[in-house]
Design an enzyme around this catalytic site. Structure first.
Site, PDB file in Angstrom:
ATOM      1  N   ASP A  26      44.199  47.411  34.843  1.00  0.00           N
ATOM      2  CA  ASP A  26      43.527  46.037  35.146  1.00  0.00           C
ATOM      3  C   ASP A  26      44.033  45.770  37.006  1.00  0.00           C
ATOM      4  OD1 ASP A  26      42.408  44.185  35.098  1.00  0.00           O
ATOM      5  OD2 ASP A  26      42.962  43.243  33.367  1.00  0.00           O
ATOM      6  N   HIS A  66      45.885  36.536  34.804  1.00  0.00           N
ATOM      7  CA  HIS A  66      45.441  36.815  36.295  1.00  0.00           C
ATOM      8  C   HIS A  66      46.671  35.520  36.914  1.00  0.00           C
ATOM      9  CE1 HIS A  66      41.376  37.551  35.046  1.00  0.00           C
ATOM     10  NE2 HIS A  66      40.995  38.031  36.154  1.00  0.00           N
TER      11      HIS A  66
END
Length: 529
Positions: free
Chosen positions: A264, A194
């Protein structure tokens, strides 16, 4: 090819929407109602939408929102990133009723794991959701991993494969689509994708034995999610946007996987910073992805996210970089498989929402109770007031911001519990921010004049690898060696402390099980396996 207004209330300029491009996109949107701009995208053929916690403050709202999407586009697949445990969207406000994957692996009962998958599947079905981005197939071999940890079923490939398949079977039994993640494996990283691009420096033989092995179950699942991870031994570039990842998947399963490859979230820093959001979308398609998860709109404009990815792909088509025919075939193939998921969802009767919630609570409590351990059998509550200090320092981006659940669980059992982070909490227990040089020196000793002696519980996750968390814990234990440490990370990341509870997660049902164990004072071996 259709068009919709480019901004709220604007008649011009107008942005083209290409049906083939929309056929490979999974888009987010903000809020609990379908925004006007999304109506046009759904009408033009948007393949999928994804819900996050800001869309689903409660299950009833999630149900109405999913129904609203399906009313506008019958074939649009509503997806959600719902693992149970610490990663929950449907129960983001209260905490999940289901245990973490690690807790299920710790109990090591595949039937219980399948039942947990069915309980989650029933809840998703009751909310009219079609596809769950679960189970997790990562093998959590690095105790310092900040993003996987207890989201994995364990640190052994066979255990992970066994329980991931059992959980997926439960989801499928409920009529829900499944998506295993994060290919080729995110469990050996010490970096959160992230925030940056993780690099795994393992040789090909070791990586395949430890991390690729569980992916043999992929042919039984509906989809595979590719990870933003760099594995130099396997090829150049992040797996999600690199040409080597799809052939590796085919080789790992002997060419028997015929499901969807989903990326993702493309807004994650691992790829959004370099090569950039739009370019990452193009490269993902070039790498063989069928469906691009665009990410969360929590910090970005939702309409702009769709437009930016859409326009980058369309420009690649118009320049000849991506052949139109290839994109068209990819979009049609993706839509065909998504339609099969919608058919399955409609074919399996969904339970009533309240029944699904109640069943999840009961099953989650049973599973958590079987998993939680007191490592040395000495930790117990003594009937005094309790102060909970949350020492966790590093953010958990996958789960998002979550309320600390231990205090609530203590209060549910009638225990006088204080959280210094709460407004009005006892100042003498409040952890100093920024941390003082003396660490926990502001805490009262075991007996303190003028304030009732309280039992201290400390919550940890990464005390061995996160320097700040480790410093906080050391300072606290120097002042209060009688502190009970409730460790929410993997067992191998736990501190060496006599009064230690292995919670295997920090969610609501895990914390309730911790409190029950401390009240019972029951001993258990529970060492790291």
């Amino acid at each position: 090819m259709t068009s919709i207004p480019s901004g709220p209330g604007a008649a011009a300029p107008r942005t083209r929407h290409d049906a083939d491009v929309l056929g490979v996109l999974m888009a987010p949107f903000t809020g609990t109602e379908v925004p006007a701009w999304l109506d046009g995208a759904l009408e033009a053929g948007l393949a999928s939408v994804i819900l996050f916690g800001h869309n689903t403050p409660d299950a009833a709202t999630a149900r109405e929102l999913s129904r609203a999407v399906h009313a506008r586009s019958e074939d649009c697949v509503v997806a959600i990133d719902e693992e149970g445990g610490d990663v929950t969207r449907l129960q983001a406000r209260t905490g999940s009723s289901l245990p973490t994957a690690w807790a299920l692996g710790e109990a090591d009962d595949p039937e219980l794991t399948r039942d947990a998958g069915r309980a989650l599947g029933d809840l998703l079905a009751a909310c009219d959701i079609d596809l769950d981005l679960a189970p997790v197939l990562d093998v959590s071999t690095d105790p310092a991993n900040p993003v996987i940890g207890t989201r994995a079923y364990g640190d052994e490939p066979d255990r992970v494969a066994l329980h991931a398949r059992a959980f997926a079977t439960g989801l499928i039994d409920a009529g829900i689509g499944t998506c295993a993640k994060h290919f080729p494996g995110h469990g050996a990283t010490a970096t959160d994708s992230h925030t940056a691009l993780p690099r795994i420096d393992l040789g090909p033989a070791q990586f395949e034995a430890e991390h690729l092995a569980p992916w043999r179950i992929a042919p039984w699942l509906d989809a595979v999610m590719t990870a933003h991870v760099l594995v130099p031994a396997l090829g150049d570039g992040p797996a999600s946007i690199a040409a080597w990842s799809r052939p590796l998947l085919d080789r790992a399963v002997g060419g028997t996987f015929h499901g969807l490859v989903i990326t993702d979230a493309l807004d994650m820093a691992a790829v959004a910073e370099d090569p950039g959001y739009g370019e990452a979308a193009v490269r993902a398609l070039e790498a063989g992805a069928d469906l691009l998860c665009l990410g969360t709109s929590l910090r970005r404009d939702d309409e702009q996210m769709l437009r930016e990815a859409h326009d980058a792909i369309l420009a690649a088509v118009e320049s000849g970089r991506i052949p139109r025919e290839a994109l068209h075939e990819r979009a049609e193939r993706t839509r065909e498989r998504l339609r099969s998921l919608r058919t399955r969802r409609r074919f399996v009767p969904a339970p009533e929402l309240e029944d699904a919630l109640a069943h999840g609570e009961a099953l989650g409590a049973e599973a958590a109770a079987r998993a939680v351990r007191s490592r040395h059998g000495h930790a117990r509550l003594e009937g005094r007031p309790v102060v909970v200090l949350d020492l966790r320092h590093r953010a958990q981006h996958a789960s998002g911001a979550r309320t600390q659940q231990l205090v609530a669980a203590l209060r549910e059992r009638g225990i006088d519990a204080s959280d210094p982070a709460e407004q009005g909490g006892p100042a003498q227990y409040r952890y100093p921010e920024p941390p003082s040089p003396h660490g926990a020196s502001d805490l009262p000793p075991r007996s303190s004049d003028g304030y009732p002696s309280a039992q201290v519980l400390a919550v940890t996750r990464l005390p061995r690898s996160d320097a700040e968390e480790g410093r906080r814990l050391a300072a606290l234990l120097a002042r209060r060696p009688d502190t009970i440490v409730v460790h929410t990370g993997v067992p191998a990341a736990a501190p060496d402390h006599r009064l230690l509870v292995l919670a295997h997660g920090g969610g609501r049902t895990m914390m309730r099980a911790v409190v029950d164990l401390l009240l019972q004072g029951r001993a258990s071996d529970g060492g790291a396996r």
